[in-house]
Design a protein around this motif. Structure first.
Motif, PDB file in Angstrom:
ATOM      1  N   LEU A  70       0.807  -1.220   0.000  1.00 29.19           N
ATOM      2  CA  LEU A  70       0.000   0.000   0.000  1.00 29.19           C
ATOM      3  C   LEU A  70       0.843   1.275   0.000  1.00 29.19           C
ATOM      4  O   LEU A  70       0.302   2.366  -0.087  1.00 29.19           O
ATOM      5  N   LEU A  71       2.145   1.139   0.086  1.00 29.32           N
ATOM      6  CA  LEU A  71       3.028   2.302   0.139  1.00 29.32           C
ATOM      7  C   LEU A  71       3.293   2.924  -1.228  1.00 29.32           C
ATOM      8  O   LEU A  71       3.959   3.941  -1.320  1.00 29.32           O
ATOM      9  N   GLY A  72       2.784   2.339  -2.275  1.00 26.49           N
ATOM     10  CA  GLY A  72       3.125   2.810  -3.618  1.00 26.49           C
ATOM     11  C   GLY A  72       4.441   2.196  -4.017  1.00 26.49           C
ATOM     12  O   GLY A  72       4.528   1.014  -4.277  1.00 26.49           O
ATOM     13  N   ASP A  73       5.480   3.004  -4.006  1.00 28.47           N
ATOM     14  CA  ASP A  73       6.824   2.500  -4.298  1.00 28.47           C
ATOM     15  C   ASP A  73       7.498   2.112  -2.989  1.00 28.47           C
ATOM     16  O   ASP A  73       8.304   2.854  -2.445  1.00 28.47           O
ATOM     17  N   GLY A  74       7.145   0.940  -2.483  1.00 32.60           N
ATOM     18  CA  GLY A  74       7.670   0.463  -1.209  1.00 32.60           C
ATOM     19  C   GLY A  74       9.176   0.380  -1.163  1.00 32.60           C
ATOM     20  O   GLY A  74       9.785   0.570  -0.112  1.00 32.60           O
ATOM     21  N   LYS A  75       9.785   0.115  -2.305  1.00 34.16           N
ATOM     22  CA  LYS A  75      11.244  -0.018  -2.345  1.00 34.16           C
ATOM     23  C   LYS A  75      11.951   1.285  -1.985  1.00 34.16           C
ATOM     24  O   LYS A  75      13.061   1.268  -1.465  1.00 34.16           O
ATOM     25  N   SER A  76      11.303   2.427  -2.241  1.00 32.99           N
ATOM     26  CA  SER A  76      11.939   3.709  -1.940  1.00 32.99           C
ATOM     27  C   SER A  76      12.043   3.950  -0.431  1.00 32.99           C
ATOM     28  O   SER A  76      12.808   4.797   0.010  1.00 32.99           O
ATOM     29  N   TYR A  77      11.290   3.203   0.367  1.00 35.94           N
ATOM     30  CA  TYR A  77      11.333   3.340   1.823  1.00 35.94           C
ATOM     31  C   TYR A  77      12.348   2.409   2.480  1.00 35.94           C
ATOM     32  O   TYR A  77      12.618   2.524   3.668  1.00 35.94           O
ATOM     33  N   LEU A  78      12.891   1.470   1.722  1.00 28.41           N
ATOM     34  CA  LEU A  78      13.817   0.492   2.290  1.00 28.41           C
ATOM     35  C   LEU A  78      15.140   1.131   2.701  1.00 28.41           C
ATOM     36  O   LEU A  78      15.631   2.044   2.045  1.00 28.41           O
ATOM     37  N   THR A  79      15.709   0.611   3.773  1.00 34.19           N
ATOM     38  CA  THR A  79      17.052   1.021   4.183  1.00 34.19           C
ATOM     39  C   THR A  79      18.047   0.373   3.221  1.00 34.19           C
ATOM     40  O   THR A  79      17.673  -0.521   2.445  1.00 34.19           O
ATOM     41  N   PRO A  80      19.318   0.772   3.267  1.00 34.05           N
ATOM     42  CA  PRO A  80      20.305   0.175   2.352  1.00 34.05           C
ATOM     43  C   PRO A  80      20.382  -1.356   2.417  1.00 34.05           C
ATOM     44  O   PRO A  80      20.650  -1.997   1.409  1.00 34.05           O
ATOM     45  N   ILE A  81      20.137  -1.946   3.587  1.00 33.43           N
ATOM     46  CA  ILE A  81      20.169  -3.413   3.673  1.00 33.43           C
ATOM     47  C   ILE A  81      18.774  -4.018   3.868  1.00 33.43           C
ATOM     48  O   ILE A  81      18.642  -5.220   4.064  1.00 33.43           O
ATOM     49  N   GLY A  82      17.744  -3.187   3.789  1.00 38.73           N
ATOM     50  CA  GLY A  82      16.381  -3.651   4.025  1.00 38.73           C
ATOM     51  C   GLY A  82      15.935  -4.751   3.088  1.00 38.73           C
ATOM     52  O   GLY A  82      15.321  -5.744   3.507  1.00 38.73           O
ATOM     53  N   SER A  83      16.233  -4.606   1.811  1.00 34.27           N
ATOM     54  CA  SER A  83      15.829  -5.622   0.833  1.00 34.27           C
ATOM     55  C   SER A  83      16.492  -6.962   1.139  1.00 34.27           C
ATOM     56  O   SER A  83      15.839  -8.008   1.114  1.00 34.27           O
ATOM     57  N   PHE A  84      17.788  -6.927   1.439  1.00 34.79           N
ATOM     58  CA  PHE A  84      18.505  -8.159   1.777  1.00 34.79           C
ATOM     59  C   PHE A  84      17.909  -8.816   3.023  1.00 34.79           C
ATOM     60  O   PHE A  84      17.708 -10.033   3.059  1.00 34.79           O
ATOM     61  N   LEU A  85      17.647  -8.020   4.050  1.00 28.72           N
ATOM     62  CA  LEU A  85      17.086  -8.572   5.289  1.00 28.72           C
ATOM     63  C   LEU A  85      15.734  -9.235   5.043  1.00 28.72           C
ATOM     64  O   LEU A  85      15.447 -10.297   5.585  1.00 28.72           O
ATOM     65  N   ARG A  86      14.915  -8.618   4.200  1.00 30.74           N
ATOM     66  CA  ARG A  86      13.599  -9.188   3.903  1.00 30.74           C
ATOM     67  C   ARG A  86      13.717 -10.466   3.070  1.00 30.74           C
ATOM     68  O   ARG A  86      13.060 -11.457   3.352  1.00 30.74           O
ATOM     69  N   LYS A  87      14.546 -10.423   2.043  1.00 29.37           N
ATOM     70  CA  LYS A  87      14.696 -11.604   1.178  1.00 29.37           C
ATOM     71  C   LYS A  87      15.290 -12.789   1.923  1.00 29.37           C
ATOM     72  O   LYS A  87      14.959 -13.930   1.642  1.00 29.37           O
TER      73      LYS A  87
END
Length: 187
Positions: A70-87
């Motif tokens: 629901l954030l629209g472009d959720g990736k723009s809110y991620l921290t530098p390591i946020g994507s890695f932590l989630r994956k």
């Protein structure tokens, strides 16, 4: 009772073996973005009661408390390591504390955000709200981020109807397999 004992026993073992990765992730979150390493998110728990669920912070400070889609472009809110932590699902490690505390189970429906009224309503309709939320669940291994709310609730209902210690063990092993494959993760 057997499931609760299993949850506590496995959580304690996991916390022991994962203490070094936990510390490493804590440090990485702290040095890559300002703010606390752990985010305490208001979630809907058993019997629709609100509880605070800890996760390693993957989003920037002041991100609206909405489901990521629901954030629209959720990736723009991620921290530098946020994507890695989630994956890698490393952001979920602090939830072992919630399992020990009794707010969560290792396996159950994933806890909805406090403002996901549509999901709360459907889960209540099918008595899924009677279950403790889980670190992982039947819906998680059958689609995770790719499922609609209706599909998630369908899998949650199947879990409710089939719940057993052996089913939980199967889901935990399938979760490990999916995490290693990094399957069904959008962010």
């Amino acid at each position: 009772m057997a499931i609760r004992v299993f949850n506590v026993f496995l959580s304690l073992i996991a916390m022991l073996f994962l203490s070094i990765p936990f510390c490493i992730v804590w440090i990485l979150v702290k040095i890559t973005s300002p703010g606390p390493a752990i985010h305490w998110s208001k979630r809907i728990g058993q019997k629709n009661e609100i509880f605070l669920m800890p996760k390693f912070r993957t989003m920037r400070i002041n991100t609206p408390q909405l489901a990521t889609h629901l954030l629209g472009d959720g990736k723009s809110y991620l921290t530098p390591i946020g994507s890695f932590l989630r994956k890698s699902s490393l952001d979920e490690l602090p939830q072992l504390w919630s399992v020990l505390k009794g707010d969560m189970s290792l396996v159950g429906p994933r806890p909805a955000l406090f403002n996901q009224d549509d999901l709360k309503e459907l889960r209540t309709k099918y008595n899924i709200h009677t279950l403790a939320p889980g670190v992982t669940g039947w819906a998680q291994i059958n689609g995770r981020d790719e499922l609609s709310i209706e599909e998630k609730v369908k899998f949650d209902k199947q879990y409710l109807d089939q719940q057993s210690l052996w089913f939980d063990i199967k889901i935990i092993f399938l979760t490990a397999y999916k995490v290693i494959k990094r399957a069904n993760i959008q962010h």
